[in-house]
Design an enzyme around this catalytic site. Structure first.
Site, mmCIF file in Angstrom:
data_model
loop_
_atom_site.group_PDB
_atom_site.id
_atom_site.type_symbol
_atom_site.label_atom_id
_atom_site.label_comp_id
_atom_site.label_asym_id
_atom_site.label_seq_id
_atom_site.Cartn_x
_atom_site.Cartn_y
_atom_site.Cartn_z
ATOM 1 N N CYS A 1 -1.132 8.689 4.046
ATOM 2 C CA CYS A 1 -1.195 8.362 2.617
ATOM 3 C C CYS A 1 -2.564 8.701 2.069
ATOM 4 C CB CYS A 1 -0.782 6.935 2.314
ATOM 5 S SG CYS A 1 -1.249 5.763 3.509
ATOM 6 N N GLU B 1 0.878 -1.179 0.000
ATOM 7 C CA GLU B 1 0.000 0.000 0.000
ATOM 8 C C GLU B 1 0.905 1.215 0.000
ATOM 9 O OE1 GLU B 1 -1.548 3.213 1.299
ATOM 10 O OE2 GLU B 1 -1.784 2.106 3.171
HETATM 11 C C1 UN1 Z 1 -2.278 6.331 6.137
HETATM 12 O O1 UN1 Z 1 -2.871 7.208 5.565
HETATM 13 O O2 UN1 Z 1 -1.054 6.274 6.057
HETATM 14 O O3 UN1 Z 1 -7.810 6.193 7.049
HETATM 15 C C2 UN1 Z 1 -3.046 5.384 6.981
HETATM 16 C C3 UN1 Z 1 -7.036 6.738 7.852
HETATM 17 C C4 UN1 Z 1 -6.337 5.892 8.884
HETATM 18 C C5 UN1 Z 1 -5.165 5.185 8.301
HETATM 19 C C6 UN1 Z 1 -4.326 6.023 7.410
HETATM 20 N N1 UN1 Z 1 -7.258 4.932 9.408
HETATM 21 O O4 UN1 Z 1 -6.838 7.938 7.861
#
Ligand code: UN1
Length: 502
Positions: free
Chosen positions: A280, A246
Site C-alpha cells: 500500500c 488502513e
Molecule cells: C503495506 O504497504 O501494505 O512500510 C505495508 C513498509 C512495510 C509495510 C507495508 N513495513 O513497506
C-alpha cells in the site's frame, strides 16, 4: 495435501462451510485446503472471545506479554522456513518473504516489551489534594481483518498490542494466504494462551462482514479502500463500536532539480517495483523536475526494462508474480486506461514473453513493469486511482518544489511519499506540506519500521490499525481523579458548598 481447520476457543474446528484452496501464485501449485468460514464459526469465535475477555483482562500486562514472547522466539527460530512459506503463498521474492517475518517479530517485541513500560499519564490537578491520571482499559473483543501482502507482519501489527493491552481477538486472515494464517494460529496454540483469547476463522469477505457485524468492540482492518470505507461506515452507525482502517494510497516520489540522481533512481525502482508494486506504500507516480527529467527518465527506464522478474524463491529475482488473476486484470485495465488518457508508453513488459517466464512456472501470475509519461492534469484517473501493481507514471514539472507538492497532493489518498533533493529547504517544505502519513527524504517510500506510527491521511486511513498507534484503537482512556482530603474541593473555582433552604 494437508487439510486445515479454524481455531476457535482453543480447538481446531472444521466448520460448516465449503473448502477452498491456497495456491502458489508463482507456480499454480495447491498449498493446502482450508475451510471457508461462515457466520456460524464467526459467531462461535466471537462468543468465545467475549467469554474469555474477563479472565484475560485480569492478568497483568507482563503476564499477558509472556505468551507473546514465546511467539517472538518461534518467529525468530523459524525465520528461514516461514520466509519461504510467505514467498510460496503470496509470491514476494525471498528477501521480502523473510523481511515479513522479521517485521512480525519486531512488532511482537515492541508490544511485549511495552508491557513493562508506563501506560497512561499522571496529570496535575488545580487542587493539591487531588491525584489525576489518564488510565487505559482494554475495549474487549477486537476483530482483525488482514491482507495477503504482509501475511505474517500485519496480523501481528493488529494482534500483538491488542492482546497485551488486555483484549481478546477474532482474526480472519486474507483468503489468498490462509497457510500463513494457519501457522500463526498453531503458534498461539503452542503457547497455551487461555482458550478463547485468540481465535482464527479462515474465509472470504462474508466471514469478514460477519466479524464487523458481530458482537465485537473494535474492528481493525488493513486492505482496500472500498472495503475499508464500507467497514468504517458500518461501524460508525453502531454506537459503542470503533474501528481503525488502513487502506492504500496513490503514492509518489518527488525528484527535484537538486536531486542526487543515484538516490532518486534507486529510491524510485525500490518503491515502484518491490513486492511487484503490491504494497500500500508502493509508488505509482514519479514527479520529476524538468531540469533532470531526461536523465532520470533514461536511467529509470533502463532499469525498468531490466529488473529481473521470475521465481520468487531465487535470490537473483527482484520481482515475483502478482498474487492472483484479478490483480493481472486490474493492472491491464489501468495500463489501457493510461493509454486512453494520453500516456506515452516508455516500458511495456506487462505481458512477459514465454522466454521470460521461468521453467515450471507457466501457471504463475506474471507481469512486468509498465512505465509511461503523461502531462499532469487533475482529471486523469490513471494519476489518481491505486492500481497495486508495477504501473508507474512519470510526470514532469517546472517551477519550484511547491509545484511538485501540489501535483503530489492532488490525489484522494495520503499514505506514503518521498522527496529526493540535496537542498534541505526543499526537503523540509515537502516534509511540512506533503499530505501523507509516512514521509521520507532521500529514501524509497517503502520499508517503515514498527516503532513509528503507520497510517495515512485522506482516503488512506482512519486511525492506525498498525504498529504502535494501534493502542489508541484498542483501549479506552479514563480520566481518573482521586481525592486525598476529607474535604471536597472543586477545580475551576466551582463552589463545593451545599446550600439549603433556611
Ligand atoms: C503495506 O504497504 O501494505 O512500510 C505495508 C513498509 C512495510 C509495510 C507495508 N513495513 O513497506
Amino acid at each position: 495435501m494437508a487439510e486445515y481447520d479454524h481455531y476457535v476457543d482453543g480447538e481446531w474446528v472444521a466448520g460448516a462451510g465449503e473448502d477452498f484452496e491456497s495456491e502458489n501464485p508463482a507456480t499454480g501449485e495447491t498449498l493446502g485446503t482450508f475451510p471457508q468460514g461462515t457466520a456460524s464459526e464467526v459467531e462461535s469465535a466471537i462468543a468465545a472471545a467475549n467469554e474469555a475477555a474477563e479472565g484475560w483482562r485480569d492478568l497483568s500486562y507482563i503476564d499477558r506479554a509472556e505468551y507473546l514472547w514465546d511467539i517472538y522466539h518461534e518467529l525468530r527460530d523459524r525465520h528461514e522456513e516461514l520466509g519461504e512459506v510467505v514467498t510460496k503463498e503470496c509470491g514476494k521474492e525471498i528477501s521480502e518473504g523473510k523481511a515479513d517475518v522479521t517485521e512480525a517479530w519486531h512488532m511482537v517485541e515492541w508490544a511485549a516489551g511495552n508491557a513493562r513500560h508506563p501506560h497512561g499519564d499522571i496529570v496535575p490537578s488545580e487542587i493539591a489534594s487531588k491525584d489525576a491520571y489518564m488510565r487505559r482499559k482494554p475495549r474487549g473483543v477486537v476483530g482483525c481483518i488482514t491482507p495477503w501482502n504482509f501475511p505474517v507482519a500485519i496480523p501481528f501489527w493488529h494482534m500483538a498490542v491488542t492482546l497485551v493491552e488486555g483484549n481478546t481477538v477474532v482474526w480472519k486472515p486474507a483468503e489468498q494466504t490462509p497457510w500463513c494464517g494457519q501457522i500463526i494460529a498453531e503458534m498461539f496454540d503452542d503457547t497455551d494462551i487461555p482458550d478463547g483469547v485468540f481465535n482464527m476463522v479462515q474465509g472470504f469477505g462474508d466471514a469478514g462482514a460477519a466479524i464487523v457485524e458481530g458482537d465485537v468492540d473494535t474492528v481493525l482492518f488493513t486492505g482496500s479502500a472500498e472495503v475499508g470505507h464500507e467497514i468504517s461506515q458500518q461501524v460508525a452507525s453502531d454506537p459503542g463500536k470503533n474501528t481503525a482502517c488502513e487502506m492504500g494510497g496513490k503514492n509518489a516520489i518527488v525528484v527535484t532539480e537538486e536531486a542526487d540522481l543515484d538516490i532518486a533512481v534507486h529510491s524510485a525502482v525500490m518503491s515502484s517495483f518491490k513486492t511487484t508494486g503490491q504494497r500500500c506504500v508502493s509508488s505509482e507516480r514519479l514527479i520529476v523536475h524538468t531540469d533532470v527529467y531526461e536523465e532520470f527518465k533514461s536511467r529509470f527506464v533502463d532499469l525498468a526494462e531490466s529488473v529481473s522478474v521470475g521465481d520468487p524463491l531465487d535470490e537473483d529475482t527482484f520481482m515475483g508474480p502478482v498474487v492472483d488473476e484479478s490483480q493481472i486484470e486490474k493492472f491491464h485495465r489501468y495500463n489501457d486506461l493510461a493509454r486512453q488518457e494520453g500516456a506515452e508508453v516508455l516500458v511495456d513488459r506487462a505481458e512477459l514473453d514465454d522466454g521470460e517466464i521461468p521453467a515450471g512456472h507457466a501457471e504463475g501470475h506474471w507481469v512486468g513493469p509498465f512505465v509511461y509519461e503523461i502531462d499532469y492534469d487533475t482529471d486523469l484517473r490513471c494519476l489518481k486511482e491505486e492500481v497495486f501493481g508495477p504501473h508507474v507514471a512519470l510526470v514532469e514539472y517546472e517551477g519550484d518544489v511547491d509545484r511538485a507538492i501540489e501535483i503530489h497532493n492532488d490525489v484522494p489518498y495520503g499514505l506514503a511519499g518521498a522527496v529526493v533533493s540535496e537542498d534541505y529547504r526543499q526537503i523540509n517544505r515537502y516534509r511540512d506540506r506533503g499530505e501523507v502519513g509516512l514521509s521520507y527524504g532521500n529514501l524509497p517510500c517503502i520499508g517503515a519500521e514498527v516503532q513509528l506510527p503507520f497510517g495515512g491521511v485522506k482516503k488512506s486511513g482512519e486511525g492506525a490499525p498498525s504498529a504502535r498507534e494501534v493502542i489508541e484503537a484498542v483501549t479506552e482512556r479514563t480520566a481518573w481523579t482521586l481525592n486525598n482530603s476529607s474535604d471536597i474541593e472543586m477545580a475551576q473555582g466551582l463552589s463545593a458548598d451545599i446550600k439549603t433552604e433556611e
